[in-house]
Design a protein around this motif. Structure first.
Motif, mmCIF file in Angstrom:
data_model
loop_
_atom_site.group_PDB
_atom_site.id
_atom_site.type_symbol
_atom_site.label_atom_id
_atom_site.label_comp_id
_atom_site.label_asym_id
_atom_site.label_seq_id
_atom_site.Cartn_x
_atom_site.Cartn_y
_atom_site.Cartn_z
ATOM 1 N N LEU A 41 0.831 -1.187 0.000
ATOM 2 C CA LEU A 41 0.000 0.000 0.000
ATOM 3 C C LEU A 41 0.874 1.249 0.000
ATOM 4 N N GLU A 42 0.478 2.227 -0.785
ATOM 5 C CA GLU A 42 1.101 3.546 -0.713
ATOM 6 C C GLU A 42 0.095 4.512 -0.109
ATOM 7 N N THR A 43 0.481 5.145 0.987
ATOM 8 C CA THR A 43 -0.402 6.102 1.655
ATOM 9 C C THR A 43 -0.561 7.355 0.801
ATOM 10 N N ILE A 44 -1.813 7.698 0.504
ATOM 11 C CA ILE A 44 -2.103 8.946 -0.195
ATOM 12 C C ILE A 44 -2.498 10.015 0.823
ATOM 13 N N TYR A 45 -3.431 9.664 1.704
ATOM 14 C CA TYR A 45 -3.907 10.597 2.732
ATOM 15 C C TYR A 45 -3.760 9.960 4.112
ATOM 16 N N LEU A 46 -3.292 10.751 5.054
ATOM 17 C CA LEU A 46 -3.125 10.315 6.440
ATOM 18 C C LEU A 46 -4.030 11.143 7.341
ATOM 19 N N SER A 47 -4.807 10.470 8.178
ATOM 20 C CA SER A 47 -5.695 11.161 9.119
ATOM 21 C C SER A 47 -4.916 11.610 10.353
ATOM 22 N N ILE A 48 -5.173 12.844 10.795
ATOM 23 C CA ILE A 48 -4.590 13.368 12.026
ATOM 24 C C ILE A 48 -5.726 13.551 13.032
ATOM 25 N N ASP A 49 -5.601 12.909 14.199
ATOM 26 C CA ASP A 49 -6.690 12.896 15.174
ATOM 27 C C ASP A 49 -6.158 13.058 16.593
ATOM 28 N N PRO A 50 -6.939 13.706 17.476
ATOM 29 C CA PRO A 50 -6.466 13.963 18.839
ATOM 30 C C PRO A 50 -6.116 12.710 19.638
ATOM 31 N N TYR A 51 -6.782 11.582 19.369
ATOM 32 C CA TYR A 51 -6.495 10.382 20.152
ATOM 33 C C TYR A 51 -5.032 9.967 20.059
ATOM 34 N N MET A 52 -4.353 10.371 18.987
ATOM 35 C CA MET A 52 -2.951 10.007 18.817
ATOM 36 C C MET A 52 -2.110 10.523 19.976
ATOM 37 N N ARG A 53 -2.443 11.726 20.448
ATOM 38 C CA ARG A 53 -1.712 12.283 21.592
ATOM 39 C C ARG A 53 -1.968 11.462 22.836
ATOM 40 N N TRP A 54 -3.200 11.014 23.038
ATOM 41 C CA TRP A 54 -3.517 10.211 24.221
ATOM 42 C C TRP A 54 -2.734 8.913 24.213
ATOM 43 N N TRP A 55 -2.582 8.311 23.028
ATOM 44 C CA TRP A 55 -1.864 7.041 22.934
ATOM 45 C C TRP A 55 -0.364 7.206 23.132
ATOM 46 N N MET A 56 0.142 8.432 23.137
ATOM 47 C CA MET A 56 1.559 8.668 23.390
ATOM 48 C C MET A 56 1.888 8.705 24.877
ATOM 49 N N ARG A 57 0.850 8.728 25.712
ATOM 50 C CA ARG A 57 1.074 8.721 27.157
ATOM 51 C C ARG A 57 1.493 7.319 27.595
ATOM 52 N N ALA A 58 2.279 7.236 28.646
ATOM 53 C CA ALA A 58 2.742 5.939 29.146
ATOM 54 C C ALA A 58 1.666 5.317 30.043
ATOM 55 N N GLU A 59 0.464 5.217 29.485
ATOM 56 C CA GLU A 59 -0.662 4.685 30.243
ATOM 57 C C GLU A 59 -1.455 3.744 29.343
ATOM 58 N N ILE A 60 -1.997 2.695 29.917
ATOM 59 C CA ILE A 60 -2.863 1.804 29.176
ATOM 60 C C ILE A 60 -4.305 2.195 29.461
ATOM 61 N N SER A 61 -5.047 2.519 28.421
ATOM 62 C CA SER A 61 -6.465 2.818 28.594
ATOM 63 C C SER A 61 -7.239 1.818 27.753
ATOM 64 N N TYR A 62 -7.892 2.288 26.702
ATOM 65 C CA TYR A 62 -8.579 1.356 25.822
ATOM 66 C C TYR A 62 -7.636 0.787 24.769
ATOM 67 N N ASN A 63 -6.387 1.257 24.779
ATOM 68 C CA ASN A 63 -5.416 0.780 23.809
ATOM 69 C C ASN A 63 -4.023 0.871 24.417
ATOM 70 N N ASP A 64 -3.136 -0.025 24.006
ATOM 71 C CA ASP A 64 -1.757 0.048 24.477
ATOM 72 C C ASP A 64 -1.113 1.346 23.990
ATOM 73 N N PRO A 65 -0.211 1.927 24.785
ATOM 74 C CA PRO A 65 0.445 3.169 24.356
ATOM 75 C C PRO A 65 1.400 2.940 23.201
ATOM 76 N N ILE A 66 1.658 4.005 22.440
ATOM 77 C CA ILE A 66 2.695 3.968 21.418
ATOM 78 C C ILE A 66 4.042 3.964 22.132
ATOM 79 N N GLU A 67 4.902 3.056 21.769
ATOM 80 C CA GLU A 67 6.202 2.942 22.428
ATOM 81 C C GLU A 67 7.242 3.805 21.709
ATOM 82 N N ILE A 68 8.322 4.102 22.413
ATOM 83 C CA ILE A 68 9.433 4.834 21.818
ATOM 84 C C ILE A 68 9.968 4.047 20.618
ATOM 85 N N ASP A 69 10.244 4.747 19.531
ATOM 86 C CA ASP A 69 10.731 4.185 18.268
ATOM 87 C C ASP A 69 9.649 3.452 17.478
#
Length: 343
Positions: A41-69
């Motif tokens: 797949l080649e990405t044409i359009y990428l969605s930017i959404d506020p939840y992305m910031r929440w997933w960067m926190r070192a906390e588990i909520s409804y989804n695992d956090p994004i890890e470093i790297d």
């Protein structure tokens, strides 16, 4: 023939407070090679959404956090550039969840086929995508507006909020939008035809909101929290319903912050005294049963000219970090999208 370059954006540092460009790293990586029953797949359009910031926190909520790297997560509208899958042909459009990268592999199980003849492909990330469905599902299952009731929505010029107000009006309810700035206020009131608006940065914001809601508030669609909630809470009617899809005002607070906990006791008292319903939700819990209904209804509304939308598009994967930072600061206008590749 020169192979196309591949780029990806990863989390370089765990944000603590306001998101910074240094929290991200743009990398050059190899273009992956599809295996049996896989597509490139080649990405044409990428969605930017506020939840992305929440997933960067070192906390588990409804989804695992994004890890470093780790590559930043996100929905994409992509095209098939190479295929070893019998159901997917080169050139086909698809909705995916490839994240912040130009090229990605898929076995097809996580893709939704898109028809660019029916609607512009980018709308699959907004008005006909996750943000649109968030508005639809929150109102259908929790808000349940009745004709003549008053529905208030924060971030009314944004991708979710603009849909909330328009769907509420299509259901026969009054729509009151909260946003800020002359351009956004005019867009919500004049272009989207909300019944009233209120400017959350105005000194008399609470008075503006009360004037816009003379009969109180029956449904408040929450995505911001903070001072907006303070103005809304006293206006909620008995048996009012509050779908909660986010609290953007809290996303950049340091982990473990106890700021504004004094709101809790008053909120709980109002919940009890007015028999309020506050229900948090993630749109995925309704997708299997209701996404098809949403796509059918929303597509017809667009054909009938009853549904407006606005997209803010920047170009180049390198613009994604700033696009998210601007969105969290309220500097976006409409659905935020990054065009990663040329069509």
């Amino acid at each position: 023939m020169t192979k196309p370059s591949n780029q990806q954006v990863v989390l370089a540092a765990r944000p603590n407070g306001d998101l910074q460009p240094s929290d991200f790293r743009l990398e050059e990586v190899a273009v992956p090679i599809p295996g049996e029953r896989e597509v490139l797949l080649e990405t044409i359009y990428l969605s930017i959404d506020p939840y992305m910031r929440w997933w960067m926190r070192a906390e588990i909520s409804y989804n695992d956090p994004i890890e470093i790297d780790q590559v930043i997560v996100g929905a994409t509208v992509s095209r098939v550039r190479e295929s070893r899958h019998p159901d997917w042909q080169v050139g086909a459009w698809a909705l995916a969840f490839s994240g912040w990268k130009r090229f990605a592999l898929s076995d097809g199980s996580d893709l939704r086929r898109l028809d660019p003849e029916l609607a512009p492909p980018s709308t699959a990330l907004g008005v006909l995508g996750m943000t649109g469905f968030t508005a639809y599902a929150g109102l259908r299952n929790i808000g349940k507006p009745k004709p003549g009731e008053t529905v208030v929505v924060a971030a009314a010029s944004g991708a979710v909020g603009s849909m909330v107000g328009q769907i509420a009006r299509l259901r026969g309810a009054r729509a009151v939008g909260i946003t800020t700035g002359a351009q956004k206020l005019a867009y919500v009131k004049d272009d989207l035809q909300f019944d009233a608006v209120a400017d959350y940065n105005a000194p008399d914001f609470a008075e503006q909101l009360a004037k816009a809601c003379p009969d109180g508030i029956d449904v408040y669609f929450e995505s911001v929290g903070g001072k907006i909630w303070d103005a809304v809470l006293p206006l909620l009617n008995t048996y009012a319903r509050v779908p909660v899809c986010g609290v953007i005002s809290q996303y950049e607070k340091p982990s473990g912050s106890q700021e504004n906990t004094d709101r809790l006791s008053n909120t709980m008292a109002q919940i009890m005294g007015k028999s309020l319903t506050l229900r948090g939700f993630i749109q995925t819990e309704y997708a299997e049963a209701q996404l098809a209904d949403f796509l059918e209804e929303a597509s017809q509304w667009m054909v009938d000219g009853k549904l407006g939308y606005r997209e803010q598009i920047t170009r180049g994967l390198h613009t994604a970090p700033l696009a998210l930072i601007d969105q969290l600061k309220g500097r976006n206008f409409g659905k935020t999208i990054v065009q990663v590749s040329e069509v």
